[in-house]
Structure formats: structure tokens, C-alpha cells
Design a protein around this motif. Structure first.
Motif, short mmCIF file in Angstrom:
data_model
loop_
_atom_site.label_atom_id
_atom_site.label_comp_id
_atom_site.label_asym_id
_atom_site.label_seq_id
_atom_site.Cartn_x
_atom_site.Cartn_y
_atom_site.Cartn_z
N ILE A 1 -5.52 3.20 -3.30
CA ILE A 1 -4.46 2.66 -2.72
C ILE A 1 -4.61 0.89 -2.64
O ILE A 1 -3.76 0.25 -3.00
N SER A 2 -5.72 0.63 -2.05
CA SER A 2 -5.94 -0.64 -2.05
C SER A 2 -7.48 -0.82 -1.93
O SER A 2 -8.24 -0.09 -1.34
N GLU B 1 0.83 -1.24 0.01
CA GLU B 1 0.29 -0.04 -0.01
C GLU B 1 1.03 1.33 -0.04
O GLU B 1 0.43 2.32 -0.57
N MET B 2 1.97 1.21 0.76
CA MET B 2 2.85 2.43 0.89
C MET B 2 3.36 2.46 -0.65
O MET B 2 3.36 3.65 -1.06
N GLU B 3 3.91 1.49 -1.42
CA GLU B 3 4.29 1.52 -2.67
C GLU B 3 3.40 2.19 -3.76
O GLU B 3 3.66 2.89 -4.38
N ARG B 4 1.94 1.58 -3.45
CA ARG B 4 1.04 2.33 -4.26
C ARG B 4 0.81 3.68 -4.14
O ARG B 4 0.68 4.71 -5.01
N LEU B 5 0.98 4.19 -2.71
CA LEU B 5 0.56 5.38 -2.41
C LEU B 5 1.59 6.49 -2.95
O LEU B 5 1.45 7.43 -3.68
N VAL B 6 2.84 5.67 -2.96
CA VAL B 6 4.20 6.65 -3.46
C VAL B 6 3.93 6.79 -5.08
O VAL B 6 4.23 7.68 -5.81
N LEU C 1 -7.31 10.87 -6.45
CA LEU C 1 -5.73 10.70 -7.25
C LEU C 1 -5.61 9.21 -7.13
O LEU C 1 -4.72 8.59 -8.14
N LEU D 1 1.07 6.72 -6.69
CA LEU D 1 0.15 7.65 -6.92
C LEU D 1 0.58 9.08 -6.94
O LEU D 1 0.36 9.84 -7.65
N TRP D 2 1.46 9.50 -5.98
CA TRP D 2 2.13 10.66 -5.73
C TRP D 2 2.93 10.98 -6.84
O TRP D 2 2.92 11.90 -7.29
N ARG E 1 0.88 12.00 -9.74
CA ARG E 1 -0.16 12.93 -9.70
C ARG E 1 -0.46 13.97 -10.59
O ARG E 1 -1.83 14.29 -10.91
N MET F 1 3.54 15.67 2.56
CA MET F 1 3.66 14.52 1.65
C MET F 1 5.19 14.26 0.96
O MET F 1 5.48 12.83 0.94
N GLN G 1 -10.57 16.35 -5.73
CA GLN G 1 -9.65 15.53 -6.78
C GLN G 1 -9.38 14.05 -6.26
O GLN G 1 -8.93 13.91 -5.19
N LEU H 1 -6.11 7.61 -1.92
CA LEU H 1 -5.27 9.13 -2.01
C LEU H 1 -6.33 10.20 -2.90
O LEU H 1 -6.39 9.94 -3.89
N TRP I 1 9.99 7.47 3.27
CA TRP I 1 10.00 6.07 2.66
C TRP I 1 11.19 5.80 1.69
O TRP I 1 11.91 4.72 1.88
N VAL J 1 7.57 10.78 1.45
CA VAL J 1 7.96 9.95 0.52
C VAL J 1 9.49 10.04 0.64
O VAL J 1 10.12 8.98 0.50
#
Lengths: 77, 77
Positions: free
Chosen positions: B15-16, A58-63, B12, A65-66, A69, B59, B10, B24, B66, B63
Motif C-alpha cells: 500500500i505504501s 493509501e486508501m486509494e491504493r488499498l481499494v 496482495l 489492490l482489493w 486481487r 472488506m 498470499q 495488504l 469508502w 470499500v
């Protein structure tokens, strides 16, 4: 409120400081596998605020998406 | 619970997926400037779950934490 146990297993860093700090930590909830946890805390961790726990995927997917974006969706998945 | 207004300005991405989806989005709370919002939602957005809102800077810091999570702190800041 339901009783729960938590343990900060790894501190990954402070996202922003304030009366409460927003932090990224690894947190184990009720002795389960630790998850990445984005949450506000009292600086001494005596009280926790709102936040969310995410798995590695989920963190990888969040990053992802970021990072994308600002890209127009050239095609619908 | 205190009354509050929100608007998803918006979407974005998801995530899951699950009974609730973790998403997001950009969300404006009480007509304020929209913030990045990581939160679980009923798929039709009729109900929201727990989550957290972060500014652009927060954000970026998240990142960064991360991306460097596996690096040993070679020196204390």
C-alpha cells in the motif's frame, strides 16, 4: 505507554458490529491532519482496539489492490 | 504477550513503502482461515507492526463506505 491525544473528526461508518465494532472514521492523532482510520472500538467509543490509519492515497491504493486481487499479474511491474 | 502463530498465505500488494511497508496480505492466525490483513511490516517481514484483519464481507463493507464517503445521508437507515 506513551501519552497520545486523538479525536474522531468524522464517523464514516460501521464495518461490522460485535462486542467491539470495527469502524471507518477520520481520526486526528495528536492534533495532526486527520487520517482514515480502520479500527475496532467499544460501541460507545470509550475504548479503542487495534487498527491502522491510512492517508487518502493509501486508501486509494488499498481499494485498487482489493479490486484487482483476483487478477493474475500478467507482467511484473 | 500471548504466543501466536501466523502465516502470510498470499501477498496482495504494498500500500505504501517506508521504513516499514504497509501491505495488504492474506494472513492465517493460529492456523485459522486466512483473513485480509492491512498492516505495516519490516520490508523482509521479519517484524510486524500494527494493523487489522478483516473478513471478505468486512472488506466489501469498508470499500462501500469508502466509495460513498462523500455522499450526504439522504435518509437515516
Amino acid at each position: 505507554m506513551a501519552e497520545f491525544k486523538y479525536e474522531i473528526t468524522q464517523e464514516l461508518g460501521v464495518i461490522s458490529e460485535g462486542k467491539y465494532n470495527i469502524e471507518l472514521n477520520m481520526v486526528s492523532w495528536n492534533d495532526r491532519e486527520p487520517k482514515y482510520d480502520i479500527r475496532s472500538w467499544a460501541p460507545d467509543h470509550s475504548r479503542m482496539g487495534k487498527g491502522i490509519s491510512l492517508t487518502e492515497e493509501e486508501m486509494e491504493r488499498l481499494v485498487e489492490l482489493w479490486n484487482t486481487r483476483n487478477e493474475e499479474d500478467s507482467f511484473e511491474e
